[in-house]
Design a protein around this motif. Structure first.
Motif, PDB file in Angstrom:
ATOM      1  N   GLN A  81       7.199  50.468  15.284  1.00 48.89           N
ATOM      2  CA  GLN A  81       7.405  51.827  14.796  1.00 48.89           C
ATOM      3  C   GLN A  81       6.435  52.060  13.649  1.00 48.89           C
ATOM      4  O   GLN A  81       6.483  51.361  12.640  1.00 48.89           O
ATOM      5  CB  GLN A  81       8.844  52.024  14.323  1.00 48.89           C
ATOM      6  CG  GLN A  81       9.140  53.409  13.769  1.00 48.89           C
ATOM      7  CD  GLN A  81       9.037  54.498  14.811  1.00 48.89           C
ATOM      8  OE1 GLN A  81       9.562  54.346  15.916  1.00 48.89           O
ATOM      9  NE2 GLN A  81       8.351  55.582  14.483  1.00 48.89           N
ATOM     10  N   MET A  82       5.554  53.032  13.803  1.00 49.82           N
ATOM     11  CA  MET A  82       4.526  53.311  12.816  1.00 49.82           C
ATOM     12  C   MET A  82       4.782  54.679  12.192  1.00 49.82           C
ATOM     13  O   MET A  82       4.705  55.704  12.873  1.00 49.82           O
ATOM     14  CB  MET A  82       3.136  53.266  13.448  1.00 49.82           C
ATOM     15  CG  MET A  82       2.834  51.950  14.157  1.00 49.82           C
ATOM     16  SD  MET A  82       1.130  51.869  14.785  1.00 49.82           S
ATOM     17  CE  MET A  82       1.200  53.133  16.055  1.00 49.82           C
ATOM     18  N   ASN A  83       5.086  54.690  10.908  1.00 53.70           N
ATOM     19  CA  ASN A  83       5.344  55.918  10.174  1.00 53.70           C
ATOM     20  C   ASN A  83       4.284  56.124   9.103  1.00 53.70           C
ATOM     21  O   ASN A  83       3.576  55.197   8.723  1.00 53.70           O
ATOM     22  CB  ASN A  83       6.730  55.876   9.526  1.00 53.70           C
ATOM     23  CG  ASN A  83       7.859  55.764  10.520  1.00 53.70           C
ATOM     24  OD1 ASN A  83       7.796  56.318  11.620  1.00 53.70           O
ATOM     25  ND2 ASN A  83       8.923  55.066  10.135  1.00 53.70           N
ATOM     26  N   SER A  84       4.198  57.344   8.604  1.00 48.38           N
ATOM     27  CA  SER A  84       3.235  57.687   7.555  1.00 48.38           C
ATOM     28  C   SER A  84       1.839  57.189   7.899  1.00 48.38           C
ATOM     29  O   SER A  84       1.157  56.567   7.079  1.00 48.38           O
ATOM     30  CB  SER A  84       3.697  57.095   6.213  1.00 48.38           C
ATOM     31  OG  SER A  84       4.974  57.577   5.850  1.00 48.38           O
ATOM     32  N   LEU A  85       1.408  57.472   9.100  1.00 44.93           N
ATOM     33  CA  LEU A  85       0.123  56.976   9.580  1.00 44.93           C
ATOM     34  C   LEU A  85      -1.044  57.552   8.792  1.00 44.93           C
ATOM     35  O   LEU A  85      -1.028  58.712   8.375  1.00 44.93           O
ATOM     36  CB  LEU A  85      -0.038  57.292  11.059  1.00 44.93           C
ATOM     37  CG  LEU A  85       0.759  56.372  11.996  1.00 44.93           C
ATOM     38  CD1 LEU A  85       0.898  56.989  13.371  1.00 44.93           C
ATOM     39  CD2 LEU A  85       0.071  55.010  12.089  1.00 44.93           C
ATOM     40  N   LYS A  86      -2.052  56.709   8.604  1.00 47.28           N
ATOM     41  CA  LYS A  86      -3.259  57.066   7.876  1.00 47.28           C
ATOM     42  C   LYS A  86      -4.469  56.942   8.793  1.00 47.28           C
ATOM     43  O   LYS A  86      -4.437  56.178   9.756  1.00 47.28           O
ATOM     44  CB  LYS A  86      -3.449  56.135   6.672  1.00 47.28           C
ATOM     45  CG  LYS A  86      -2.277  56.077   5.715  1.00 47.28           C
ATOM     46  CD  LYS A  86      -2.516  55.030   4.636  1.00 47.28           C
ATOM     47  CE  LYS A  86      -1.345  54.945   3.680  1.00 47.28           C
ATOM     48  NZ  LYS A  86      -1.577  53.899   2.632  1.00 47.28           N
ATOM     49  N   PRO A  87      -5.556  57.675   8.507  1.00 44.92           N
ATOM     50  CA  PRO A  87      -6.759  57.551   9.339  1.00 44.92           C
ATOM     51  C   PRO A  87      -7.251  56.113   9.461  1.00 44.92           C
ATOM     52  O   PRO A  87      -7.778  55.732  10.513  1.00 44.92           O
ATOM     53  CB  PRO A  87      -7.773  58.429   8.603  1.00 44.92           C
ATOM     54  CG  PRO A  87      -6.938  59.483   7.966  1.00 44.92           C
ATOM     55  CD  PRO A  87      -5.700  58.751   7.508  1.00 44.92           C
ATOM     56  N   GLU A  88      -7.076  55.309   8.425  1.00 42.76           N
ATOM     57  CA  GLU A  88      -7.508  53.921   8.471  1.00 42.76           C
ATOM     58  C   GLU A  88      -6.669  53.051   9.405  1.00 42.76           C
ATOM     59  O   GLU A  88      -7.009  51.893   9.648  1.00 42.76           O
ATOM     60  CB  GLU A  88      -7.538  53.299   7.065  1.00 42.76           C
ATOM     61  CG  GLU A  88      -6.281  53.537   6.254  1.00 42.76           C
ATOM     62  CD  GLU A  88      -6.406  54.718   5.304  1.00 42.76           C
ATOM     63  OE1 GLU A  88      -6.034  54.575   4.121  1.00 42.76           O
ATOM     64  OE2 GLU A  88      -6.891  55.787   5.744  1.00 42.76           O
ATOM     65  N   ASP A  89      -5.571  53.592   9.923  1.00 36.68           N
ATOM     66  CA  ASP A  89      -4.771  52.883  10.921  1.00 36.68           C
ATOM     67  C   ASP A  89      -5.374  53.008  12.311  1.00 36.68           C
ATOM     68  O   ASP A  89      -4.920  52.343  13.248  1.00 36.68           O
ATOM     69  CB  ASP A  89      -3.335  53.413  10.947  1.00 36.68           C
ATOM     70  CG  ASP A  89      -2.566  53.112   9.673  1.00 36.68           C
ATOM     71  OD1 ASP A  89      -2.704  51.991   9.142  1.00 36.68           O
ATOM     72  OD2 ASP A  89      -1.826  53.999   9.211  1.00 36.68           O
ATOM     73  N   THR A  90      -6.372  53.857  12.462  1.00 43.81           N
ATOM     74  CA  THR A  90      -7.022  54.047  13.754  1.00 43.81           C
ATOM     75  C   THR A  90      -7.627  52.732  14.243  1.00 43.81           C
ATOM     76  O   THR A  90      -8.407  52.101  13.543  1.00 43.81           O
ATOM     77  CB  THR A  90      -8.121  55.117  13.655  1.00 43.81           C
ATOM     78  OG1 THR A  90      -7.528  56.376  13.344  1.00 43.81           O
ATOM     79  CG2 THR A  90      -8.879  55.238  14.970  1.00 43.81           C
ATOM     80  N   ALA A  91      -7.241  52.328  15.450  1.00 49.38           N
ATOM     81  CA  ALA A  91      -7.713  51.069  16.019  1.00 49.38           C
ATOM     82  C   ALA A  91      -7.141  50.901  17.419  1.00 49.38           C
ATOM     83  O   ALA A  91      -6.291  51.680  17.853  1.00 49.38           O
ATOM     84  CB  ALA A  91      -7.275  49.892  15.142  1.00 49.38           C
TER      85      ALA A  91
END
Length: 121
Positions: A81-91
């Motif tokens: 579960q991924m919350n508060s996603l940031k652009p740096e989480d892109t992968a």
């Protein structure tokens, strides 16, 4: 043959949420641990989160407090579960499992094909 299949990736706006799933199928005697890793172009694959058979969890510092890993033993499935996603989480996110295919077999590591997660700013 053991297979890991990921799902749930996609495009989301910064601050949003996604839930990744990974189901292990095939010959499985027991699963010691499952986890999630991610990789971006030009970088090595890095650990995101892991969960053991004793439900002990470990998170990368960059995602701690935002991501939650869990598992459903009856379905041989792990979730992220991924919350508060940031652009740096892109992968590209990869599922991992350490398991025994048979009681006489040693523990071996298996990988899924990966699922793309893109976070827009």
């Amino acid at each position: 043959q053991v297979q890991l299949v990921e799902s749930g990736g996609g495009l989301v706006q910064a601050g949003g949420s996604l839930r990744l799933s990974c189901a292990a199928s095939g010959s499985i005697f027991s699963i010691n641990a499952m986890g999630w890793y991610r990789q971006t172009p030009g970088k090595s694959r890095e650990l995101v989160a892991t969960i053991t058979s004793s439900i002990s969890t470990n998170y990368a510092d960059s995602v701690k407090g935002r991501f939650t890993i869990s598992r459903d033993n009856a379905k041989n499935t792990v979730y992220l579960q991924m919350n508060s996603l940031k652009p740096e989480d892109t992968a590209v996110y990869y599922c991992n499992a350490v398991l025994k295919a048979h009681y006489t077999s040693p523990f071996s590591t298996y990988w899924g094909q990966g699922t793309q997660v893109t976070v827009s700013s």
